[in-house]
Write a protein that holds these residues in place. Structure first.
Motif, mmCIF file in Angstrom:
data_model
loop_
_atom_site.group_PDB
_atom_site.id
_atom_site.type_symbol
_atom_site.label_atom_id
_atom_site.label_comp_id
_atom_site.label_asym_id
_atom_site.label_seq_id
_atom_site.Cartn_x
_atom_site.Cartn_y
_atom_site.Cartn_z
ATOM 1 N N ARG A 195 0.865 -1.205 -0.094
ATOM 2 C CA ARG A 195 0.071 0.129 0.037
ATOM 3 C C ARG A 195 0.814 1.156 -0.239
ATOM 4 N NH1 ARG A 195 -5.417 0.022 -0.786
ATOM 5 N NH2 ARG A 195 -5.808 1.904 0.841
ATOM 6 N N SER A 196 2.160 1.100 0.713
ATOM 7 C CA SER A 196 2.769 2.290 0.748
ATOM 8 C C SER A 196 3.497 2.633 -0.531
ATOM 9 C CB SER A 196 3.945 2.333 1.871
ATOM 10 O OG SER A 196 3.296 2.235 3.194
ATOM 11 N N PHE A 197 4.054 1.557 -1.069
ATOM 12 C CA PHE A 197 4.650 1.960 -2.373
ATOM 13 C C PHE A 197 3.656 2.311 -3.463
ATOM 14 C CE2 PHE A 197 7.426 -1.721 -1.108
ATOM 15 C CZ PHE A 197 8.514 -1.022 -0.528
ATOM 16 N N GLN A 198 2.286 1.978 -3.365
ATOM 17 C CA GLN A 198 1.269 2.449 -4.248
ATOM 18 C C GLN A 198 0.682 3.831 -4.206
ATOM 19 O OE1 GLN A 198 0.315 0.466 -7.064
ATOM 20 N NE2 GLN A 198 1.852 -0.827 -6.359
ATOM 21 N N VAL A 199 1.395 4.418 -3.089
ATOM 22 C CA VAL A 199 0.798 5.884 -2.838
ATOM 23 C C VAL A 199 1.482 6.942 -3.650
ATOM 24 C CG1 VAL A 199 0.543 7.703 -1.289
ATOM 25 C CG2 VAL A 199 0.103 5.319 -0.576
ATOM 26 N N ARG A 200 0.663 7.647 -4.697
ATOM 27 C CA ARG A 200 1.334 8.793 -5.137
ATOM 28 C C ARG A 200 1.751 9.865 -4.579
ATOM 29 N NH1 ARG A 200 -2.685 7.302 -9.077
ATOM 30 N NH2 ARG A 200 -3.629 9.669 -8.689
ATOM 31 N N ALA A 201 2.957 10.489 -4.904
ATOM 32 C CA ALA A 201 3.369 11.607 -4.047
ATOM 33 C C ALA A 201 2.269 12.737 -4.101
ATOM 34 C CB ALA A 201 4.488 12.069 -4.489
ATOM 35 N N GLY A 202 1.632 12.969 -5.417
ATOM 36 C CA GLY A 202 0.532 14.180 -5.667
ATOM 37 C C GLY A 202 -0.433 13.988 -4.794
ATOM 38 N N THR A 203 -1.175 12.821 -4.255
ATOM 39 C CA THR A 203 -2.291 12.557 -3.717
ATOM 40 C C THR A 203 -1.905 12.751 -2.000
ATOM 41 O OG1 THR A 203 -1.640 10.139 -3.489
ATOM 42 C CG2 THR A 203 -3.060 10.935 -5.250
ATOM 43 N N VAL A 204 -0.571 12.476 -1.805
ATOM 44 C CA VAL A 204 -0.327 12.757 -0.326
ATOM 45 C C VAL A 204 -0.456 14.015 -0.080
ATOM 46 C CG1 VAL A 204 1.619 12.491 1.029
ATOM 47 C CG2 VAL A 204 1.106 10.788 -0.290
ATOM 48 N N VAL A 205 0.179 14.919 -1.120
ATOM 49 C CA VAL A 205 0.328 16.426 -0.845
ATOM 50 C C VAL A 205 -0.990 16.962 -0.672
ATOM 51 C CG1 VAL A 205 1.088 18.452 -1.714
ATOM 52 C CG2 VAL A 205 2.538 16.536 -1.714
ATOM 53 N N ALA A 206 -1.910 16.372 -1.850
ATOM 54 C CA ALA A 206 -3.510 16.989 -1.615
ATOM 55 C C ALA A 206 -3.863 16.787 -0.429
ATOM 56 C CB ALA A 206 -4.093 16.076 -3.082
ATOM 57 N N SER A 207 -3.924 15.593 0.198
ATOM 58 C CA SER A 207 -4.534 15.267 1.217
ATOM 59 C C SER A 207 -4.059 15.973 2.403
ATOM 60 C CB SER A 207 -4.179 13.760 1.839
ATOM 61 O OG SER A 207 -4.381 12.751 0.841
#
Length: 220
Positions: free
Chosen positions: A84-96
């Motif tokens: 799950r961690s490897f699947q997270v995109r950086a852009g969505t993390v910042v958006a969250s």
């Protein structure tokens, strides 16, 4: 009993699966996420203490089959978290993270979560802490080797109550040490909030920690 509390603090500071787990989750999702995980871990300690008092922990530790099954379950769960961690995109993390400051963008975060790429909920993080603690057979061995030796029959307190008190002290020590780890890692996360590359690296770091913890379950 003060000596036990000091020893519990030292144990909490020493690098181990649980504090690395808190570090990884806090670095990837922030201090609040880390505290949710810590509450889950402490809940696990409460359950472990109850099992210790009931004598169940000794039975599990004495059964190679039960021990191996717990190892497999724990490793599988950690590898799932790594995936799950490897699947997270950086852009969505910042958006969250940005949605906390810009509520009007909350719909973007909702879409990301629906895709399984946003921040996990507090409930999921809490459950992660519980599962992380209870699925690690080495925690059972640690509890058996750490708490019973501190119980003294010459005290006016019943041994079962002493065990419960030591379990409570261990929870308090865990909250203090792991809470400090969560705050530190969360501060780093907040500092790097506007760096998509840094956020991606933090999630990869988190995934790698999960893989290492899964492998460590089978090491002596």
């Amino acid at each position: 009993m003060l000596e036990f509390f000091i020893a519990a603090l030292v144990v909490g500071i020493a690098p181990g699966p649980d504090n690395l787990f808190v570090l990884a989750q806090s670095a990837a999702h922030g201090a609040r996420a880390g505290f949710c995980v810590i509450l889950g871990l402490c809940t696990g300690i409460m359950v472990q203490t109850g099992l210790l008092v009931a004598g169940v922990s000794a039975l599990v530790a004495a059964s190679p089959t039960a021990f191996f099954v717990m190892q497999c379950f724990g490793a599988a769960y950690l590898l799932y978290l790594a995936y799950r961690s490897f699947q997270v995109r950086a852009g969505t993390v910042v958006a969250s993270e940005a949605s906390e400051c810009h509520p009007e963008r909350s719909h973007e975060v909702t879409e990301s979560k629906d895709l399984g790429q946003g921040h996990p909920s507090a409930r999921k993080l809490y459950l992660r802490g519980i599962i992380m603690n209870l699925s690690n057979p080495k925690v059972i061995l640690f509890m058996l080797s750490f708490i019973p030796p501190a119980v003294r029959l010459d005290r006016p307190i019943h041994p079962s109550l002493q065990t419960a008190i030591f379990g409570a002290e261990f929870i308090v020590a865990t909250m203090i040490v792991f809470g400090s780890v969560a705050l530190l890692a969360g501060a780093v996360k907040k500092f790097l909030l506007n760096s998509p590359k840094a956020n991606r690296n933090l999630n990869w770091f988190s995934g790698c920690v999960f893989v290492l913890l899964a492998v460590a379950l089978f090491l002596v």
